[in-house]
Design a protein around this motif. Structure first.
Motif, PDB file in Angstrom:
ATOM      1  N   ARG A  10       0.847  -1.189   0.000  1.00 45.90           N
ATOM      2  CA  ARG A  10       0.000   0.000   0.000  1.00 45.90           C
ATOM      3  C   ARG A  10       0.877   1.231   0.000  1.00 45.90           C
ATOM      4  N   PRO A  11       0.674   2.178  -0.897  1.00 48.04           N
ATOM      5  CA  PRO A  11       1.499   3.394  -0.893  1.00 48.04           C
ATOM      6  C   PRO A  11       1.180   4.247   0.323  1.00 48.04           C
ATOM      7  N   THR A  12       2.202   4.961   0.834  1.00 45.77           N
ATOM      8  CA  THR A  12       1.927   5.856   1.959  1.00 45.77           C
ATOM      9  C   THR A  12       1.168   7.085   1.457  1.00 45.77           C
ATOM     10  N   ASN A  13       1.427   7.451   0.215  1.00 50.57           N
ATOM     11  CA  ASN A  13       0.756   8.609  -0.358  1.00 50.57           C
ATOM     12  C   ASN A  13       0.159   8.177  -1.699  1.00 50.57           C
ATOM     13  N   SER A  20      -0.435   7.401  -7.605  1.00 55.03           N
ATOM     14  CA  SER A  20      -1.268   7.496  -8.810  1.00 55.03           C
ATOM     15  C   SER A  20      -0.572   8.323  -9.876  1.00 55.03           C
ATOM     16  N   LEU A  21       0.066   9.383  -9.402  1.00 47.90           N
ATOM     17  CA  LEU A  21       0.758  10.305 -10.292  1.00 47.90           C
ATOM     18  C   LEU A  21       1.851   9.577 -11.074  1.00 47.90           C
ATOM     19  N   ARG A  22       2.659   8.819 -10.344  1.00 51.50           N
ATOM     20  CA  ARG A  22       3.742   8.080 -10.993  1.00 51.50           C
ATOM     21  C   ARG A  22       3.186   7.078 -11.998  1.00 51.50           C
ATOM     22  N   VAL A  69      -7.133   2.056 -16.161  1.00 52.44           N
ATOM     23  CA  VAL A  69      -7.752   2.496 -14.909  1.00 52.44           C
ATOM     24  C   VAL A  69      -6.707   2.447 -13.795  1.00 52.44           C
ATOM     25  N   ILE A  70      -6.681   3.507 -13.002  1.00 50.59           N
ATOM     26  CA  ILE A  70      -5.853   3.504 -11.797  1.00 50.59           C
ATOM     27  C   ILE A  70      -6.792   3.541 -10.600  1.00 50.59           C
ATOM     28  N   ASP A  71      -6.664   2.550  -9.728  1.00 53.85           N
ATOM     29  CA  ASP A  71      -7.623   2.401  -8.628  1.00 53.85           C
ATOM     30  C   ASP A  71      -6.899   2.454  -7.291  1.00 53.85           C
ATOM     31  N   CYS A  72      -7.200   3.493  -6.497  1.00 51.96           N
ATOM     32  CA  CYS A  72      -6.527   3.652  -5.212  1.00 51.96           C
ATOM     33  C   CYS A  72      -7.067   2.689  -4.155  1.00 51.96           C
ATOM     34  N   LYS A 103      -6.199  -2.225 -19.203  1.00 49.58           N
ATOM     35  CA  LYS A 103      -5.315  -2.524 -18.076  1.00 49.58           C
ATOM     36  C   LYS A 103      -5.780  -1.768 -16.848  1.00 49.58           C
ATOM     37  N   CYS A 104      -5.694  -2.444 -15.711  1.00 46.61           N
ATOM     38  CA  CYS A 104      -6.075  -1.799 -14.464  1.00 46.61           C
ATOM     39  C   CYS A 104      -4.938  -1.877 -13.464  1.00 46.61           C
ATOM     40  N   TYR A 105      -4.520  -0.714 -12.958  1.00 49.20           N
ATOM     41  CA  TYR A 105      -3.424  -0.656 -11.998  1.00 49.20           C
ATOM     42  C   TYR A 105      -4.011  -0.470 -10.609  1.00 49.20           C
ATOM     43  N   ARG A 106      -3.869  -1.490  -9.786  1.00 44.78           N
ATOM     44  CA  ARG A 106      -4.414  -1.422  -8.429  1.00 44.78           C
ATOM     45  C   ARG A 106      -3.301  -1.032  -7.464  1.00 44.78           C
ATOM     46  N   LEU A 107      -3.515   0.055  -6.760  1.00 43.88           N
ATOM     47  CA  LEU A 107      -2.476   0.571  -5.874  1.00 43.88           C
ATOM     48  C   LEU A 107      -2.528  -0.121  -4.510  1.00 43.88           C
TER      49      LEU A 107
END
Length: 706
Positions: free
Chosen positions: A201-204, A209-211, A304-307, A348-352
């Motif tokens: 899990r990202p701290t921020n 998402s930005l990266r 898709v980017i999903d936080c 493609k879906c990027y799950r953070l």
DNA sequence: GAGCACTGC
């Protein structure tokens, strides 16, 4: 769309191949569950299939939708496919708009409208088939309809057909609920979506998402990117940072980029920008809240980017308090988000978040709304249906709300006279159920009619249900060049009076939109409040026996202190009463469990010359943010509070819930203590109170002369 | 002195 134009070629949808199977199941069973993914055609085709096969000979088919726009657009599409004008054989009914006729045999409607219809016709006899579409969204109304359908098919087993359709709903669970009804699976037309997980899990998550977004932009082929965030603040941050990073990219290294925010509070003209196709050689980044998950479909999305988070409103029945929390999404939600990438081609879906979190921490499905809301309105609705042998605590819900939540609803309804001490609906309660308002506001209208201030109460109820957000009147304008007009101030009595004054001022301008924008009020919201008010007028004039005065106008002359209106509000909000602390301006709620609460800083309620707020107030809602707050507050007189305190003393939740009316002695002691209302007002306090009150009156009188 | 996701009758 002109009806003369030739109907478009019927689309070849997966559902068409299952027509016989569907008809056979519906023929043989009263309830059928149809699981169909996006693109299966269930929303447009099921009704047509059953119509074609003669089901509409016994009466029209009703198809419910959770949203107004869906009811309108799907019915338009079906009318087009059948080559008939909308409103004839195919029509829709949503609030404020009924485009159906006697000839209508396929009728799309919001689930709320179907619930309203069932008030005057509890068996919904007019319909041959009822299709509950998008049931997986588990809206409060859909859940109530599910319970209702279960009862109806018992009573109307001979003829009513019910179809429950959904994209991802747990079919077995629903089938079990409907005593083992068949479940049909219809494949969808979604393209495969490849999923990528973070290692942790990202701290921020904004940075993360930005990266990811920049990475996609640099390395991936054309295709728009949809980024899910939790709220407006994060979205705004993300949009500006993303624009900045894209500008810093080496000239010519990537295609052009366009970054668009998308959330519900965005003005409509900015929202529609996401529906315009991307300019040539340009990738769009849409930074969105949950609106993009179901309500709005953005074309052209491939990534898709999903936080993994969502902002959700929850109700706590033991404190009567709402809170808005950022919570983890469910697996169903995560898959729905991912599916947004596969509408036009493989995506493609990027799950953070790591796969282990998806599998082990996420809930299977989102907690249904019925378990996250105050149920006073729904319980009142069910009571008003007069269903035989109904026990609210035992009503058959797909996912039952907690006992605590149902008891909370019963207590609230009792305190505002909608049910009697035995839990039976009262005459007042029946009228309340007819009004499309929260119970407190319905009760206020009825009381206002008795007291002769109906027109004021109508304006207040209308503007409150439109949820207008006001610019803070206390904040100073910081060097703005635009001339801003001050809003009325509620004359010190609080927010309800202010809202009334706002509506009356707007009414005086002949509902001028410019007046709204001059005062920083959303034109959309104000227009809605006008529509709501009109609807309420019509309903109340139909119900009321005597003459009713419903016309909005400047109404202060006859009652300068708004005593009648505030008194009506005190009765209507008898379940939402608070008493001030003796030595400071904090309050505690009066009722089941006292909560310490504060006046919301946005309130226009005024303190007296000693800096004290009124001894008693009623409030529209409790919301816990940084602290527990009361929002939308109205000052009331102590004398008006007495009847509520008396009712609280008599309150016995066991009797309310229709449980065995055991003699009081046998009740567990614990319960008694919990139910015991707070001691009313002690003598000293009331002395202080009357002094404050007197001082306040002098103060206001002085102020009035000035 | 806060700050609000999304629906709906």
């Amino acid at each position: 769309m002109p009806s003369q134009s030739p109907p478009p070629a019927p689309p070849v949808l997966p559902i068409s191949e299952h027509e016989d199977e569907i008809v056979a199941a519906v023929d043989a069973h009263p309830v059928v569950v149809v699981i169909g993914e996006t693109g299966s055609g269930k929303s447009t085709q099921l009704s047509q299939i059953l119509h074609r096969r003669g089901y509409t000979r016994r009466g029209p088919i009703a198809v419910t939708q959770p949203r107004r726009v869906a009811a309108v657009s799907v019915s338009r599409r079906v009318a087009q496919e059948l080559g008939v004008p909308l409103g004839d054989e195919v029509g829709y009914a949503i609030r404020f708009e009924d485009r159906t006729s006697e000839r209508t045999c396929i009728k799309y409607l919001t689930d709320g409208v179907l619930l309203r219809e069932s008030l005057s016709n509890p068996e919904l006899k007019q319909y041959s088939v009822i299709i509950l579409d998008e049931a997986h969204e588990r809206s409060l109304n859909t859940d109530i309809l599910l319970g209702l359908m279960k009862r109806l098919i018992k009573d109307r087993a001979s003829d009513l057909k019910v179809l429950i359709t959904s994209a991802t709903l747990d079919g077995l669970k629903v089938s079990k609920f409907f005593s083992g009804c068949p479940v049909l699976n219809i494949p969808g037309t979604l393209f495969p979506v490849e999923k990528f997980y973070s290692t942790e899990r990202p701290t921020n998550y904004i940075e993360s998402s930005l990266r990811t977004a920049i990475d996609i932009h640099a390395k991936e082929p054309p295709g728009d990117v949809l980024i899910f965030m939790t709220g407006k603040d994060d979205i705004d941050k993300m949009v500006s940072k993303l624009e900045e990073r894209i500008q810093n990219l080496e000239e010519g290294s990537c295609m052009d980029a366009l970054v668009l925010p998308l959330h519900g509070s965005l003005p409509p003209e900015l929202q529609v920008r996401v529906f315009a196709p991307a300019p040539p050689n340009c990738r769009r980044f849409i930074v969105a809240t949950n609106v993009a998950e179901t309500s709005l479909t953005v074309d052209g999305v491939v990534f898709v980017i999903d936080c993994g988070y969502v902002k959700q409103r929850q109700y706590n029945p033991s404190s009567g308090m709402y809170s808005l929390d950022v919570v983890q999404i469910s697996r169903v939600q995560a898959d729905q988000r991912a599916g947004r990438a596969g509408r036009t081609r493989p995506g493609k879906c990027y799950r953070l978040y790591p796969m282990s979190i998806y599998e082990k921490e996420f809930l299977e499905a989102t907690v249904p709304e019925i378990q996250r809301s105050s149920l006073a309105g729904s319980v009142l609705y069910l009571k008003s249906l007069n269903l035989p042998d109904i026990n609210i605590l035992k009503f058959d819900f797909l996912d039952p709300p907690s006992r605590e939540s149902l008891e909370d609803a019963l207590r609230q309804l009792y305190l505002i006279d909608a049910i009697d001490e035995n839990g039976h609906i009262t005459d007042v309660g029946r009228i309340m159920a007819e009004l499309p308002l929260e119970p407190s506001l319905s009760r206020t209208l009825i009381e206002a009619n008795e007291l002769g201030c109906l027109s004021q109460a109508l304006s207040v109820a209308a503007i409150l249900s439109a949820e207008i957000t006001l610019r803070s009147t206390r904040s100073k304008d910081v060097g703005g060049k635009r001339k801003r007009h001050e809003l009325p101030d509620g004359s010190g009595w609080g927010d309800h009076v202010q809202l009334l004054q706002i509506f009356e001022s707007w009414d005086q301008t002949g509902y001028d939109p410019k007046w709204c924008s001059d005062h920083d009020l959303q034109v959309r919201g104000m227009k809605l409040s006008k529509d709501v008010r009109n609807q309420l007028c019509q309903i109340i004039q139909k119900i009321a026996k005597g003459p009713t005065d419903v016309h909005a106008r400047k109404s202060r002359k006859n009652d300068p202190d708004y005593r009648k209106l505030r008194r009506a509000l005190c009765v209507g909000y008898g379940n939402q009463l608070a008493e001030r602390m003796l030595h400071h301006n904090g309050y505690h709620t009066v009722g089941y469990r006292a909560q310490l609460v504060q006046v919301h800083p946005s309130s226009v309620l005024e303190a007296d010359e000693y800096g004290k707020f009124p001894m008693y107030v009623v409030y529209h809602e409790l919301i816990s943010t940084t602290r527990p707050y009361m929002r939308n507050i109205c000052a009331v007189d102590q004398a008006w509070v007495e009847p509520i305190l008396k009712k609280l003393e008599k309150l016995d939740v066991n009797r309310l819930s229709g449980g065995s009316s055991a003699p009081k002695d046998s009740e567990p002691l614990e319960d008694k203590q919990v139910n015991a209302p707070k001691k009313a007002v002690d003598v000293k306090q009331s002395e202080v109170d009357s002094k404050i009150q007197a001082a306040r009156e002098r103060y206001l009188a002085r102020k009035g002369k000035k």
